[in-house]
Design an enzyme around this catalytic site. Structure first.
Site, PDB file in Angstrom:
ATOM      1  CG  ASP A   1      42.683  39.461  39.752  1.00 23.57           C
ATOM      2  OD1 ASP A   1      42.401  38.800  40.754  1.00 23.57           O
ATOM      3  OD2 ASP A   1      42.013  40.443  39.362  1.00 23.57           O
TER       4      ASP A   1
ATOM      5  CG  ASP B   1      51.488  29.575  39.572  1.00 22.80           C
ATOM      6  OD1 ASP B   1      51.014  30.592  40.123  1.00 22.80           O
ATOM      7  OD2 ASP B   1      50.784  28.690  39.052  1.00 22.80           O
TER       8      ASP B   1
HETATM    9  P1  ADP Z   1      48.828  44.092  36.521  1.00 19.40           P
HETATM   10  O1  ADP Z   1      47.427  44.255  35.995  1.00 19.40           O
HETATM   11  O2  ADP Z   1      48.993  44.637  37.921  1.00 19.40           O
HETATM   12  O3  ADP Z   1      49.853  44.581  35.567  1.00 19.40           O
HETATM   13  P2  ADP Z   1      49.290  41.280  35.779  1.00 19.40           P
HETATM   14  O4  ADP Z   1      48.662  40.102  36.411  1.00 19.40           O
HETATM   15  O5  ADP Z   1      48.934  41.577  34.358  1.00 19.40           O
HETATM   16  O6  ADP Z   1      48.975  42.518  36.755  1.00 19.40           O
HETATM   17  O7  ADP Z   1      50.853  41.145  35.871  1.00 19.40           O
HETATM   18  C1  ADP Z   1      51.611  41.347  37.032  1.00 19.40           C
HETATM   19  C2  ADP Z   1      52.832  40.435  37.004  1.00 19.40           C
HETATM   20  O8  ADP Z   1      52.454  39.137  37.440  1.00 19.40           O
HETATM   21  C3  ADP Z   1      53.453  40.269  35.630  1.00 19.40           C
HETATM   22  O9  ADP Z   1      54.864  40.463  35.776  1.00 19.40           O
HETATM   23  C4  ADP Z   1      53.145  38.822  35.259  1.00 19.40           C
HETATM   24  O10 ADP Z   1      54.182  38.255  34.487  1.00 19.40           O
HETATM   25  C5  ADP Z   1      53.077  38.175  36.616  1.00 19.40           C
HETATM   26  N1  ADP Z   1      52.299  36.928  36.738  1.00 19.40           N
HETATM   27  C6  ADP Z   1      51.268  36.476  35.959  1.00 19.40           C
HETATM   28  N2  ADP Z   1      50.812  35.297  36.433  1.00 19.40           N
HETATM   29  C7  ADP Z   1      51.548  34.996  37.545  1.00 19.40           C
HETATM   30  C8  ADP Z   1      51.579  33.914  38.475  1.00 19.40           C
HETATM   31  N3  ADP Z   1      50.727  32.887  38.376  1.00 19.40           N
HETATM   32  N4  ADP Z   1      52.492  33.949  39.489  1.00 19.40           N
HETATM   33  C9  ADP Z   1      53.345  34.990  39.609  1.00 19.40           C
HETATM   34  N5  ADP Z   1      53.376  36.028  38.767  1.00 19.40           N
HETATM   35  C10 ADP Z   1      52.500  36.039  37.743  1.00 19.40           C
END
Ligand code: ADP
Length: 176
Positions: free
Chosen positions: A38, A14
């Site tokens: 986000d 995370d």
């Molecule tokens: P986007 O809208 O740019 O596609 P997302 O948040 O939906 O952004 O996803 C971007 C990446 O971040 C995905 O590969 C997801 O699995 C990952 N992700 C989601 N939560 C976390 C987190 N807490 N820490 C790291 N990566 C994360």
């Protein structure tokens, strides 16, 4: 300067937990929070983050903006807006590369030694993970070769499969 492989690190977990100088947020153009990484960043940083984001007037795709990290262990958050995948013919790769480059430029300007990136655009925005990993690693490595800061780029993957794609992308780059 040390070898490229020593300046790129791949982490599974995370991103909100990482005690680095800056983490990058895969934001949307409103900068007012959303789902995925986000949402996790806004929840972990606390409500003051949204207050600062409101004053930034949004962010264009491929651009990046800086805020404080608030309750995060990271000092700064660099908010960048990745492209929505539309099949690859709409300049997605150049826009994704721009997200990494602009974020690294801001990090360097703020003297950040370590910056962590999520896999921008590969969630809700549906960018294919393998192509996204190649662009992320390629753009970061070009930047690292030309700049002393940041010293280290961390690719923070949410799962092991994504981390493996990044490891392969780094290996491909080192074979060149
Ligand atoms: P986007 O809208 O740019 O596609 P997302 O948040 O939906 O952004 O996803 C971007 C990446 O971040 C995905 O590969 C997801 O699995 C990952 N992700 C989601 N939560 C976390 C987190 N807490 N820490 C790291 N990566 C994360």
């Amino acid at each position: 300067m040390s070898a490229l492989s020593e300046r790129i690190s791949i982490h599974t977990g995370d991103i909100t937990r990482l005690a680095v100088d800056a983490i990058v947020n895969a934001a949307n153009s409103s900068l007012l929070g959303g789902g995925g990484v986000d949402g996790a960043i806004h929840r972990a940083a606390g409500p003051e983050l949204e207050f600062e984001c409101r004053m930034l007037n949004g962010c264009k795709v491929g651009e990046a903006k800086l805020t404080r990290g608030y309750k995060l262990p990271a000092r700064y958050i660099i908010h960048t807006v990745g492209p929505v995948w539309q099949g690859g013919g709409k300049g997605e790769s150049a826009l994704l590369a721009s997200c990494y480059r602009r974020s690294l430029e801001i990090a360097a300007a703020k003297d950040c030694k370590t910056v962590a990136f999520p896999a921008i655009s590969t969630g809700i925005y549906r960018y294919p993970r393998n192509e996204a990993a190649d662009t992320a690693v390629g753009t970061a490595s070009d930047f690292l070769q030309q700049n002393a800061l940041p010293e280290t780029v961390v690719f923070c993957c949410f799962d092991d499969q994504t981390a493996e794609l990044y490891r392969r992308a780094v290996a491909r780059l080192e074979e060149r």
